[in-house]
Design a protein around this motif. Structure first.
Motif, PDB file in Angstrom:
ATOM      1  N   UNK A   1      38.961 -63.890 -31.040  1.00 54.08           N
ATOM      2  CA  UNK A   1      38.615 -62.511 -30.697  1.00 54.08           C
ATOM      3  C   UNK A   1      37.569 -62.456 -29.583  1.00 54.08           C
ATOM      4  N   UNK A   2      36.608 -63.390 -29.607  1.00 53.23           N
ATOM      5  CA  UNK A   2      35.591 -63.410 -28.542  1.00 53.23           C
ATOM      6  C   UNK A   2      36.268 -63.640 -27.186  1.00 53.23           C
ATOM      7  N   UNK A   3      37.267 -64.535 -27.158  1.00 57.48           N
ATOM      8  CA  UNK A   3      37.991 -64.780 -25.899  1.00 57.48           C
ATOM      9  C   UNK A   3      38.819 -63.560 -25.507  1.00 57.48           C
TER      10      UNK A   3
ATOM     11  N   UNK B   1      40.629 -67.870 -16.357  1.00 61.52           N
ATOM     12  CA  UNK B   1      40.866 -67.460 -14.976  1.00 61.52           C
ATOM     13  C   UNK B   1      41.448 -66.040 -15.007  1.00 61.52           C
ATOM     14  N   UNK B   2      41.591 -65.423 -13.851  1.00 61.29           N
ATOM     15  CA  UNK B   2      42.234 -64.102 -13.822  1.00 61.29           C
ATOM     16  C   UNK B   2      43.505 -64.202 -12.983  1.00 61.29           C
ATOM     17  N   UNK B   3      44.624 -64.490 -13.639  1.00 55.02           N
ATOM     18  CA  UNK B   3      45.883 -64.620 -12.920  1.00 55.02           C
ATOM     19  C   UNK B   3      46.269 -63.291 -12.272  1.00 55.02           C
ATOM     20  N   UNK B   4      47.204 -63.350 -11.334  1.00 57.40           N
ATOM     21  CA  UNK B   4      47.619 -62.144 -10.624  1.00 57.40           C
ATOM     22  C   UNK B   4      48.615 -61.313 -11.419  1.00 57.40           C
ATOM     23  N   UNK B   5      48.984 -60.159 -10.811  1.00 59.45           N
ATOM     24  CA  UNK B   5      49.864 -59.208 -11.494  1.00 59.45           C
ATOM     25  C   UNK B   5      51.198 -59.844 -11.874  1.00 59.45           C
TER      26      UNK B   5
ATOM     27  N   UNK C   1      48.017 -65.068 -28.547  1.00 56.13           N
ATOM     28  CA  UNK C   1      47.963 -66.498 -28.230  1.00 56.13           C
ATOM     29  C   UNK C   1      48.589 -66.779 -26.876  1.00 56.13           C
ATOM     30  N   UNK C   2      49.707 -66.109 -26.589  1.00 59.29           N
ATOM     31  CA  UNK C   2      50.361 -66.333 -25.281  1.00 59.29           C
ATOM     32  C   UNK C   2      49.488 -65.805 -24.145  1.00 59.29           C
ATOM     33  N   UNK C   3      48.825 -64.670 -24.382  1.00 59.82           N
ATOM     34  CA  UNK C   3      47.957 -64.117 -23.341  1.00 59.82           C
ATOM     35  C   UNK C   3      46.787 -65.065 -23.082  1.00 59.82           C
ATOM     36  N   UNK C   4      46.254 -65.653 -24.147  1.00 61.76           N
ATOM     37  CA  UNK C   4      45.144 -66.601 -23.948  1.00 61.76           C
ATOM     38  C   UNK C   4      45.620 -67.842 -23.215  1.00 61.76           C
ATOM     39  N   UNK C   5      46.873 -68.244 -23.468  1.00 58.20           N
ATOM     40  CA  UNK C   5      47.392 -69.417 -22.733  1.00 58.20           C
ATOM     41  C   UNK C   5      47.526 -69.087 -21.253  1.00 58.20           C
ATOM     42  N   UNK C   6      47.892 -67.831 -20.945  1.00 61.41           N
ATOM     43  CA  UNK C   6      48.000 -67.418 -19.537  1.00 61.41           C
ATOM     44  C   UNK C   6      46.627 -67.387 -18.891  1.00 61.41           C
ATOM     45  N   UNK C   7      45.633 -66.898 -19.638  1.00 55.35           N
ATOM     46  CA  UNK C   7      44.287 -66.751 -19.075  1.00 55.35           C
ATOM     47  C   UNK C   7      43.533 -68.078 -19.030  1.00 55.35           C
TER      48      UNK C   7
ATOM     49  N   UNK D   1      46.931 -76.022 -25.459  1.00 54.21           N
ATOM     50  CA  UNK D   1      47.486 -74.944 -26.292  1.00 54.21           C
ATOM     51  C   UNK D   1      47.220 -75.157 -27.788  1.00 54.21           C
ATOM     52  N   UNK D   2      47.209 -76.430 -28.212  1.00 51.46           N
ATOM     53  CA  UNK D   2      46.955 -76.701 -29.633  1.00 51.46           C
ATOM     54  C   UNK D   2      45.515 -76.325 -30.000  1.00 51.46           C
ATOM     55  N   UNK D   3      44.610 -76.496 -29.036  1.00 56.03           N
ATOM     56  CA  UNK D   3      43.210 -76.151 -29.308  1.00 56.03           C
ATOM     57  C   UNK D   3      43.038 -74.639 -29.379  1.00 56.03           C
TER      58      UNK D   3
END
Ligand SMILES: [Zn+2]
Length: 247
Positions: free
Chosen positions: A53-55, A5-9, A29-35, A41-43
């Motif tokens: 890297x693709x994500x 998703x694209x979370x807000x500012x 990893x934290x940025x991917x959890x936000x997105x 999270x374990x996955x």
């Protein structure tokens, strides 16, 4: 497929704050959890490095667009080169090679391997020096090593076998460790430069967050708005107000 998703500012500022002091591979990893808030999270942590890297490349496109600009030095003549390239230069086409149950047989050695994961990369980022990080990766990724049938420590493999092992991993997960083909206009030297999307994206997010805080400061001071007020403005309107207050 991991749904992004694209979370807000405000959420990105929160993520940025929570990553302060972390190495880029850990912050990634934290940025991917936000997105990907719906992903386990374990996955995400267990994603092979190239899938991570693709994500991250997809996330970069969603946040900052498709154009990249950076500098590097020619390894032959040390000339500073200004690079501009599109995001597709970093993408490796999807492939069907198996990601698990990797094996290597070479010069009497038999190894069972797994690919480095996003979590492995986050962990080794905190090691001092390449040698220590390499040892940690070998211990994590070599499930079993035998030499003519007798067990061997993953830390006791000849350099030649470690090189082959890296080749097996690169073939299974080619998106890991993107590289860009370069040629120096000064001396003609051609080489492949590694590109660390996690480090690049983290730097961009850090620059963005600091810029947004300055914008909040300028508009909050001028109009008496709160931080959530300013962050809720669409970017174009925020820019228009910033022009009006001369910031
Ligand atoms: Zn050169």
């Amino acid at each position: 497929m991991t749904q992004m998703i694209t979370p807000g500012a405000a959420q990105w500022l929160f993520a940025w704050e929570s990553c302060a002091g972390l190495a880029p591979a850990h912050a990634a990893l934290r940025l991917l959890r936000t997105a990907c808030p719906d992903a386990d999270p374990a996955r995400l942590a267990a994603l092979p490095a190239g899938r991570r890297d693709a994500l991250l490349i997809d996330l970069r496109e969603a946040l900052f667009g498709r154009a990249f600009a950076c500098t590097t030095d020619c390894p032959a003549c040390a000339q500073r080169l200004e690079l501009e390239f599109g995001i597709d230069a970093l993408r490796v086409p999807a492939h069907d090679a198996p990601l698990t149950d990797l094996r290597l047989e070479h010069a009497g050695y038999e190894l069972r391997l797994r690919l480095p994961t996003a979590l492995d990369l986050a962990r080794i980022a905190h090691h001092d020096g390449v040698a220590s990080a390499r040892r940690a990766l070998l211990e994590a990724c070599v499930g079993e090593a035998r030499f003519h049938g007798a067990p061997r420590s993953p830390l006791d493999l000849p350099e030649e076998v470690v090189t082959r092992l890296a080749d097996v991993m690169a073939a299974a997960d080619p998106q890991a460790g993107s590289a860009i083909a370069l040629r120096c206009p000064g001396c003609g030297h051609a080489w492949e430069a590694g590109f660390d999307i996690a480090a690049y994206l983290w730097r961009e997010l850090d620059d963005w967050a600091r810029r947004v805080l300055l914008e909040v400061h300028a508009l909050a001071s001028h109009y008496g708005w709160t931080e959530p007020d300013v962050l809720a403005l669409p970017p174009a309107r925020r820019r228009a107000y910033l022009e009006m207050v001369g910031a």
